[in-house]
Every structure is written in C-alpha cells, then in structure tokens.
Write a protein that holds these residues in place. Structure first.
Motif, PDB file in Angstrom:
ATOM      1  N   GLN A   3      -8.584   5.172   2.897  1.00 18.65           N
ATOM      2  CA  GLN A   3      -8.627   3.773   2.503  1.00 18.65           C
ATOM      3  C   GLN A   3      -7.356   3.414   1.740  1.00 18.65           C
ATOM      4  OE1 GLN A   3     -12.353   3.377   0.334  1.00 18.65           O
ATOM      5  NE2 GLN A   3     -13.389   2.662   2.179  1.00 18.65           N
ATOM      6  N   LEU A   4      -6.863   2.202   1.977  1.00 19.55           N
ATOM      7  CA  LEU A   4      -5.716   1.692   1.235  1.00 19.55           C
ATOM      8  C   LEU A   4      -6.207   0.581   0.322  1.00 19.55           C
ATOM      9  CD1 LEU A   4      -2.976   1.421   4.019  1.00 19.55           C
ATOM     10  CD2 LEU A   4      -3.542   3.366   2.566  1.00 19.55           C
ATOM     11  N   VAL A   5      -5.797   0.640  -0.913  1.00 20.59           N
ATOM     12  CA  VAL A   5      -6.223  -0.353  -1.893  1.00 20.59           C
ATOM     13  C   VAL A   5      -4.994  -1.060  -2.438  1.00 20.59           C
ATOM     14  CG1 VAL A   5      -7.404  -0.772  -4.077  1.00 20.59           C
ATOM     15  CG2 VAL A   5      -8.249   0.992  -2.503  1.00 20.59           C
ATOM     16  N   GLU A   6      -4.961  -2.386  -2.252  1.00 18.31           N
ATOM     17  CA  GLU A   6      -3.860  -3.177  -2.775  1.00 18.31           C
ATOM     18  C   GLU A   6      -4.236  -3.785  -4.119  1.00 18.31           C
ATOM     19  OE1 GLU A   6      -3.363  -4.493   1.791  1.00 18.31           O
ATOM     20  OE2 GLU A   6      -5.036  -4.710   0.406  1.00 18.31           O
ATOM     21  N   SER A   7      -3.228  -4.024  -4.929  1.00 21.16           N
ATOM     22  CA  SER A   7      -3.439  -4.703  -6.197  1.00 21.16           C
ATOM     23  C   SER A   7      -2.155  -5.433  -6.573  1.00 21.16           C
ATOM     24  CB  SER A   7      -3.829  -3.717  -7.300  1.00 21.16           C
ATOM     25  OG  SER A   7      -2.810  -2.763  -7.489  1.00 21.16           O
ATOM     26  N   SER A  21       1.007  -3.374  -5.290  1.00 23.18           N
ATOM     27  CA  SER A  21       0.895  -1.934  -5.115  1.00 23.18           C
ATOM     28  C   SER A  21      -0.114  -1.638  -4.016  1.00 23.18           C
ATOM     29  CB  SER A  21       0.427  -1.268  -6.412  1.00 23.18           C
ATOM     30  OG  SER A  21       1.339  -1.489  -7.461  1.00 23.18           O
ATOM     31  N   CYS A  22       0.085  -0.518  -3.353  1.00 25.38           N
ATOM     32  CA  CYS A  22      -0.826  -0.079  -2.288  1.00 25.38           C
ATOM     33  C   CYS A  22      -0.976   1.432  -2.423  1.00 25.38           C
ATOM     34  CB  CYS A  22      -0.268  -0.456  -0.933  1.00 25.38           C
ATOM     35  SG  CYS A  22      -1.214   0.168   0.472  1.00 25.38           S
ATOM     36  N   SER A  23      -2.205   1.852  -2.692  1.00 23.71           N
ATOM     37  CA  SER A  23      -2.466   3.273  -2.877  1.00 23.71           C
ATOM     38  C   SER A  23      -3.465   3.775  -1.853  1.00 23.71           C
ATOM     39  CB  SER A  23      -3.011   3.532  -4.287  1.00 23.71           C
ATOM     40  OG  SER A  23      -2.042   3.200  -5.260  1.00 23.71           O
ATOM     41  N   ALA A  24      -3.197   4.965  -1.333  1.00 23.57           N
ATOM     42  CA  ALA A  24      -4.107   5.589  -0.378  1.00 23.57           C
ATOM     43  C   ALA A  24      -5.096   6.482  -1.117  1.00 23.57           C
ATOM     44  CB  ALA A  24      -3.327   6.404   0.640  1.00 23.57           C
ATOM     45  N   VAL A  91      -2.203 -14.087   2.110  1.00 23.77           N
ATOM     46  CA  VAL A  91      -2.851 -12.808   1.827  1.00 23.77           C
ATOM     47  C   VAL A  91      -1.893 -11.713   2.292  1.00 23.77           C
ATOM     48  CG1 VAL A  91      -4.817 -11.311   2.265  1.00 23.77           C
ATOM     49  CG2 VAL A  91      -5.147 -13.786   2.113  1.00 23.77           C
ATOM     50  N   TYR A  92      -1.600 -10.797   1.402  1.00 27.53           N
ATOM     51  CA  TYR A  92      -0.657  -9.722   1.688  1.00 27.53           C
ATOM     52  C   TYR A  92      -1.432  -8.434   1.972  1.00 27.53           C
ATOM     53  CZ  TYR A  92       3.319 -12.566   0.382  1.00 27.53           C
ATOM     54  OH  TYR A  92       4.285 -13.538   0.354  1.00 27.53           O
ATOM     55  N   TYR A  93      -1.052  -7.783   3.062  1.00 25.12           N
ATOM     56  CA  TYR A  93      -1.695  -6.552   3.500  1.00 25.12           C
ATOM     57  C   TYR A  93      -0.672  -5.421   3.556  1.00 25.12           C
ATOM     58  CZ  TYR A  93      -5.266  -9.756   5.327  1.00 25.12           C
ATOM     59  OH  TYR A  93      -6.224 -10.732   5.476  1.00 25.12           O
ATOM     60  N   CYS A  94      -1.094  -4.240   3.156  1.00 21.74           N
ATOM     61  CA  CYS A  94      -0.250  -3.075   3.377  1.00 21.74           C
ATOM     62  C   CYS A  94      -0.764  -2.317   4.593  1.00 21.74           C
ATOM     63  CB  CYS A  94      -0.206  -2.170   2.149  1.00 21.74           C
ATOM     64  SG  CYS A  94      -1.782  -1.448   1.643  1.00 21.74           S
ATOM     65  N   ARG A  95       0.128  -1.605   5.217  1.00 21.93           N
ATOM     66  CA  ARG A  95      -0.216  -0.799   6.383  1.00 21.93           C
ATOM     67  C   ARG A  95       0.595   0.484   6.352  1.00 21.93           C
ATOM     68  NH1 ARG A  95       2.060  -2.260  12.169  1.00 21.93           N
ATOM     69  NH2 ARG A  95       3.761  -1.010  11.291  1.00 21.93           N
ATOM     70  N   GLY A 104      -4.814  -2.058   4.491  1.00 18.72           N
ATOM     71  CA  GLY A 104      -5.527  -2.400   3.278  1.00 18.72           C
ATOM     72  C   GLY A 104      -6.381  -3.636   3.481  1.00 18.72           C
ATOM     73  N   GLN A 105      -7.129  -3.990   2.449  1.00 21.44           N
ATOM     74  CA  GLN A 105      -8.065  -5.096   2.565  1.00 21.44           C
ATOM     75  C   GLN A 105      -7.400  -6.445   2.282  1.00 21.44           C
ATOM     76  OE1 GLN A 105      -7.718  -3.291  -0.111  1.00 21.44           O
ATOM     77  NE2 GLN A 105      -7.741  -4.736  -1.825  1.00 21.44           N
ATOM     78  N   GLY A 106      -6.209  -6.427   1.738  1.00 17.94           N
ATOM     79  CA  GLY A 106      -5.474  -7.649   1.454  1.00 17.94           C
ATOM     80  C   GLY A 106      -5.604  -8.087   0.013  1.00 17.94           C
ATOM     81  N   THR A 107      -4.548  -8.709  -0.477  1.00 14.81           N
ATOM     82  CA  THR A 107      -4.557  -9.270  -1.818  1.00 14.81           C
ATOM     83  C   THR A 107      -3.910 -10.654  -1.762  1.00 14.81           C
ATOM     84  OG1 THR A 107      -3.952  -8.896  -4.150  1.00 14.81           O
ATOM     85  CG2 THR A 107      -2.352  -8.181  -2.495  1.00 14.81           C
ATOM     86  N   GLN A 108      -4.531 -11.616  -2.414  1.00 17.22           N
ATOM     87  CA  GLN A 108      -4.061 -12.993  -2.352  1.00 17.22           C
ATOM     88  C   GLN A 108      -2.885 -13.206  -3.293  1.00 17.22           C
ATOM     89  OE1 GLN A 108      -5.264 -15.768  -0.440  1.00 17.22           O
ATOM     90  NE2 GLN A 108      -3.409 -16.736  -1.255  1.00 17.22           N
ATOM     91  N   VAL A 109      -1.845 -13.830  -2.762  1.00 15.45           N
ATOM     92  CA  VAL A 109      -0.705 -14.276  -3.571  1.00 15.45           C
ATOM     93  C   VAL A 109      -0.603 -15.789  -3.409  1.00 15.45           C
ATOM     94  CG1 VAL A 109       1.798 -14.241  -3.823  1.00 15.45           C
ATOM     95  CG2 VAL A 109       0.544 -12.106  -3.398  1.00 15.45           C
TER      96      VAL A 109
END
Length: 113
Positions: A3-7, A21-24, A91-95, A104-109
């Motif tokens: 899982q990838l978690v953005e913040s 940030s994006c952490s696995a 919405v920003y997503y990491c991959r 990732g699930q996305g984080t709103q900017v």
C-alpha cells in the motif's frame, strides 16, 4: 499487497508551498520509476513528475521550475511544490512502477485565496 500512503496535501494560498510524501507499507523491489500524478475535476489524470531508478527526473511543463520530486530510499518519495497556482488544484496520486504498478489513494491539494 503493498500500500502507498500519501500525506501533505491541504489548502494553501497562491504562491505558497506544500510538500507531499508517499510511503510504501513495505519495501518494493525491482522499481523502474516512481512518479506523481494529479487529476483536477473534470480532467484526465496527468503526469506531474517522475524519477527513474537511476535518479533521472522529468517534469510536466506546467510545473517545471516549481516542483521537485525526490526520494530518500526505495520506500518513500516526495514532491516539493513551490509557487503554487490555482491551476495546481487537484487530487495528487503517487505511483510506483515495479513488477506491477501500485497507486496511492490520493491527497487533495487546493490552491485558493
């Protein structure tokens, strides 16, 4: 399943800065590249920045000179965003692209005064 978690998203005024940030959840092997994408309302998801396994970076024209992608190990990557504009709102997503692509699930900017 990794899982990838953005913040780091949030509301910022035009001209401001944010760091995503994006952490696995565990180490990912055989990474080809790591990237940030964004999707604004009513628009398709687009590439923002990408960093390859050997450290090469590439940016969308709209963010060149303002955004910086980096990583500190195989599990975490960042997107430093400066001089933010209202059109950066999305919405920003990491991959992470390895044997499979993981998103990732996305984080709103939101950039607004």
């Amino acid at each position: 399943q990794v899982q990838l978690v953005e913040s780091g998203g949030g509301l910022v005024q035009p001209g401001g800065s944010l760091r995503l940030s994006c952490s696995a959840s565990r180490r990912i092997f055989n990474i080809h590249n790591m990237g940030w994408f964004r999707q604004a309302p009513g628009k398709q998801r687009e590439l923002v920045a990408i960093i390859t396994n050997d450290g090469r970076t590439n940016y969308a024209e709209a963010v060149k000179g303002r955004f910086t992608i980096s990583r500190d190990n195989e599990n975490t990557m960042y997107l430093q965003m400066r001089s933010l504009k209202p059109e950066d709102t999305a919405v920003y997503y990491c991959r992470i692209s390895a044997t499979i692509d993981t998103w990732g699930q996305g984080t709103q900017v939101t950039v607004s005064s």
